[in-house]
Motif scaffolding. Structure first.
Motif, PDB file in Angstrom:
ATOM      1  N   ARG A 209      43.281  33.137  43.782  1.00 25.96           N
ATOM      2  CA  ARG A 209      44.126  34.339  43.787  1.00 25.96           C
ATOM      3  C   ARG A 209      44.355  34.797  45.233  1.00 25.96           C
ATOM      4  O   ARG A 209      43.408  34.895  46.008  1.00 25.96           O
ATOM      5  CB  ARG A 209      43.457  35.452  42.968  1.00 25.96           C
ATOM      6  CG  ARG A 209      44.113  36.844  43.052  1.00 25.96           C
ATOM      7  CD  ARG A 209      45.381  36.947  42.253  1.00 25.96           C
ATOM      8  NE  ARG A 209      45.179  36.842  40.830  1.00 25.96           N
ATOM      9  CZ  ARG A 209      44.983  37.886  39.991  1.00 25.96           C
ATOM     10  NH1 ARG A 209      44.953  39.109  40.473  1.00 25.96           N
ATOM     11  NH2 ARG A 209      44.849  37.690  38.694  1.00 25.96           N
TER      12      ARG A 209
ATOM     13  N   SER B 110      38.433  36.990  37.199  1.00 28.28           N
ATOM     14  CA  SER B 110      38.197  35.806  38.033  1.00 28.28           C
ATOM     15  C   SER B 110      38.020  34.523  37.241  1.00 28.28           C
ATOM     16  O   SER B 110      37.744  33.474  37.837  1.00 28.28           O
ATOM     17  CB  SER B 110      36.983  36.003  38.962  1.00 28.28           C
ATOM     18  OG  SER B 110      37.191  37.109  39.824  1.00 28.28           O
TER      19      SER B 110
ATOM     20  N   GLU C 231      48.787  33.155  42.241  1.00 24.90           N
ATOM     21  CA  GLU C 231      47.686  32.223  42.076  1.00 24.90           C
ATOM     22  C   GLU C 231      48.188  30.793  42.233  1.00 24.90           C
ATOM     23  O   GLU C 231      49.339  30.490  41.908  1.00 24.90           O
ATOM     24  CB  GLU C 231      47.041  32.362  40.690  1.00 24.90           C
ATOM     25  CG  GLU C 231      46.296  33.654  40.483  1.00 24.90           C
ATOM     26  CD  GLU C 231      45.679  33.766  39.093  1.00 24.90           C
ATOM     27  OE1 GLU C 231      44.835  34.654  38.911  1.00 24.90           O
ATOM     28  OE2 GLU C 231      46.047  32.973  38.192  1.00 24.90           O
TER      29      GLU C 231
ATOM     30  N   ASN D 119      42.042  39.809  35.319  1.00 21.80           N
ATOM     31  CA  ASN D 119      41.424  40.032  36.627  1.00 21.80           C
ATOM     32  C   ASN D 119      39.896  39.976  36.594  1.00 21.80           C
ATOM     33  O   ASN D 119      39.224  40.727  37.312  1.00 21.80           O
ATOM     34  CB  ASN D 119      41.884  41.360  37.222  1.00 21.80           C
ATOM     35  CG  ASN D 119      43.341  41.344  37.644  1.00 21.80           C
ATOM     36  OD1 ASN D 119      44.001  40.312  37.573  1.00 21.80           O
ATOM     37  ND2 ASN D 119      43.851  42.486  38.074  1.00 21.80           N
TER      38      ASN D 119
ATOM     39  N   ARG E  13      46.246  37.819  47.654  1.00 21.42           N
ATOM     40  CA  ARG E  13      46.909  39.121  47.766  1.00 21.42           C
ATOM     41  C   ARG E  13      47.516  39.238  49.154  1.00 21.42           C
ATOM     42  O   ARG E  13      46.842  38.987  50.157  1.00 21.42           O
ATOM     43  CB  ARG E  13      45.922  40.263  47.524  1.00 21.42           C
ATOM     44  CG  ARG E  13      46.567  41.653  47.533  1.00 21.42           C
ATOM     45  CD  ARG E  13      45.603  42.694  46.991  1.00 21.42           C
ATOM     46  NE  ARG E  13      44.483  42.925  47.892  1.00 21.42           N
ATOM     47  CZ  ARG E  13      44.372  43.960  48.722  1.00 21.42           C
ATOM     48  NH1 ARG E  13      45.353  44.876  48.774  1.00 21.42           N
ATOM     49  NH2 ARG E  13      43.304  44.105  49.484  1.00 21.42           N
TER      50      ARG E  13
ATOM     51  N   ILE F  86      50.697  39.648  44.608  1.00 17.85           N
ATOM     52  CA  ILE F  86      49.649  38.693  44.271  1.00 17.85           C
ATOM     53  C   ILE F  86      50.277  37.437  43.676  1.00 17.85           C
ATOM     54  O   ILE F  86      51.391  37.455  43.148  1.00 17.85           O
ATOM     55  CB  ILE F  86      48.624  39.255  43.259  1.00 17.85           C
ATOM     56  CG1 ILE F  86      49.298  39.553  41.901  1.00 17.85           C
ATOM     57  CG2 ILE F  86      47.913  40.475  43.806  1.00 17.85           C
ATOM     58  CD1 ILE F  86      48.312  39.776  40.766  1.00 17.85           C
TER      59      ILE F  86
END
Length: 567
Positions: free
Chosen positions: A496, A274, A509, A272, A498, A507
């Protein structure tokens, strides 16, 4: 580093290996599951077989790995098309010669083969496929790995493709065994880079034959490997933003990891921060997890993270790989398939760069006779919790002669997620197709008919591909998102999302590659259960842009442009 005691893990591993089941467990009469699957391949136009090596015996390991498939909207009409990688036979006498295939979605539940028209006819030992718009021209491009020479196809935007491998700087003279691949923007500069794993160095002129020293399995002479072959190497290519790539394997730190028998490639942001990380499943070697340091370099840390081996420290033969937040805690977890006489791995992400192997306690350690390949997390019944599917099939046709429960053609499996705590094998409830053994390899996931349920494409060995259409009977709601980057890469890869509905959060991707040599639909799908309202969609783009959608109805396919909202 494993976070539980060695002895606890050792006990779990021993218990798992004692389970002899290779079949889906039956349920009491009258039991049902809300999602069922039907193989519609014959009636929708998927009729050409995938050819890969011999049918009754395999001479070389080259004939064992099979190839992948993709859900791929190459013409941007909003309907996922299908791309199937193909192989060939050792004698090369198959007529007509097998070729990769592109099938256009006719939007009426059928497909038309447009391979020749698109310029994609090619024969060879195809392996993996991944997609991504590397030049940001608005059309996703196509990369196919081979034993031989990999190919980058530029999507011309008019239904045709051009082989630009040499122009792009991705051609090499020597023969390599390309395996898993993925596009990713590891530097977050808005242009997609490319990661390619290589399995081993294979030359049929010098390769050992069945019956040679060490080429024996359960008393039978079988194809040899991978042990004894020189190991392959993983490569990272940086996008130069001008249609070409530069090999940055060494300067990025990827080359510091020793050569390995690499097969699966999975890209996801596991910590997490990024920045996309890279997981590589290795056959007989510890698997790799390349942490992205955010400065253009990577450091391999699979062993410390707890995802290199089994929970009790055993080396395994890694095949297909998948990522998903199965327990909805905001961290992406890892799943890996392995060889027979072993369990797969479900690595639960516990944060701070660590994972726990929770295969057995979550109910996934039950089919130990299978060789698992393509796999994926997806929400089969749209209840808001990710289920798990995988295909299997042995690498030794000779096992059909054994007087045991082990088979060459094997079953596929569907595990229902019970609220993020355990999985239940519902294969016997999900349709008769789950009772039909195949020699499975690649599989991909996508909603080809845009009806709100996720379907499955399977590319087996020496057989007709399967297209499993999902039918969901519980009335649960859903949401599908197509993301288009503007400052970020046009494909939105690495974005990403949510999704918040009441007290429930999910979540996911946008991801290139994964499974076994395969590519799933780039659109993100969320099952929403019985909720009739989506509270929030939060989108974190690779550029750093944050977009939000609030308070809207479910059961939609929504296109979102970075910084511009809904299209």
């Amino acid at each position: 580093m494993n976070r539980r005691s060695f002895f606890h893990r050792l006990f779990q591993g021993s218990a798992a290996l004692a389970i002899p089941s290779g079949r889906a467990q039956p349920f009491p009469p009258g039991t049902s599951f809300a999602a069922t699957f039907e193989d519609v391949a014959p009636r929708v136009g998927l009729t050409a077989p995938t050819v890969f090596g011999g049918r009754t015996e395999w001479k070389y390991i080259l004939e064992t790995t099979g190839c992948g498939g993709a859900f791929y909207d190459y013409d941007n009409d909003g309907w996922p098309d299908i791309f199937l990688v193909n192989g060939q036979a050792l004698d090369g006498e198959t007529s007509p010669p097998p070729t990769n295939r592109l099938l256009r979605n006719n939007r009426d539940g059928t497909f038309t083969d447009v391979t020749e028209k698109a310029g994609l006819v090619r024969t060879g030992w195809g392996q993996g496929v991944c997609i991504g718009d590397y030049d940001n021209d608005g059309f996703d491009d196509l990369f196919v790995s081979y034993w031989g020479h990999n190919v980058l196809y530029h999507n011309n935007g008019d239904g045709t493709f051009s082989d630009v491998t040499k122009q792009a700087g991705l051609y090499f003279e020597e023969v390599r065994w390309g395996a898993g691949c993925a596009f990713l923007d590891y530097s977050r500069d808005g242009f997609l880079d490319l990661f390619v794993a290589n399995y081993l160095n294979f030359d049929p002129k010098t390769a050992p034959l069945p019956g040679d020293v060490g080429c024996v399995y359960r008393g039978m002479s079988v194809n040899c490997g991978p042990k004894g072959y020189p190991k392959g190497k993983c490569y990272l290519y940086r996008n130069n933003r001008d249609g070409t790539f530069t090999d940055v394997t060494e300067s990025s730190g990827i080359g510091k990891a020793p050569p390995s028998y690499a097969l699966g490639v999975l890209v996801a942001d596991f910590n997490n921060d990024s920045f996309p990380d890279i997981y590589v499943s290795n056959d007989t070697d510890p698997s790799y997890l390349f942490w992205n340091k955010g400065d253009g370099t990577f450091v391999e840390g699979g062993m410390e993270a707890g995802v290199a081996t089994s929970g009790d420290g055993r080396r395994q033969s890694g095949m297909g790989v998948a990522a998903g937040d199965y327990n909805c805690d905001g961290l992406l977890d890892l799943y890996k398939n392995n060889f027979s006489d072993d369990t797969p791995n479900l690595y639960r992400n516990v944060g701070n760069g660590f994972f726990d192997d929770v295969t057995v306690e979550t109910g996934l350690g039950v089919h130990t006779l299978n060789v698992g390949w393509g796999c994926g997390f997806f929400d089969a019944d749209n209840d808001g919790w990710l289920d798990l599917f995988y295909v299997s099939g042995h690498v030794y046709p000779e096992v059909a002669r054994l007087k045991s429960d082990m088979r060459y053609a094997q079953l596929m499996y569907l595990f229902h997620n019970l609220g993020g705590t355990r999985f239940e094998d519902v294969s016997s409830l999900a349709g008769s197709v789950f009772g039909a053994p195949i020699v499975g390899r690649g599989c991909a996931f996508g909603d080809f008919d845009n009806n709100g349920t996720v379907d499955i494409l399977i590319n087996p060995i020496n057989d007709i591909p399967r297209l499993l259409r999902c039918k969901c009977t519980n009335g649960n709601n859903w949401l599908t998102l197509k993301l288009i980057g503007t400052k970020s890469n046009h494909s939105g890869i690495g974005t990403r999302v949510r999704c918040v509905t009441g007290n429930h959060q999910q979540i996911d991707e946008v991801r290139s590659g994964g499974s076994h040599f395969s590519q799933s639909d780039l659109r993100i799908h969320f099952g929403l259960g019985s909720t009739d309202h989506v509270d929030l969609i939060e989108i974190s783009w690779p550029s750093g842009q944050m977009d939000y959608l609030k308070n809207f109805d479910p059961n939609q396919i929504i296109t979102i442009r970075e910084g511009q909202g809904r299209s």
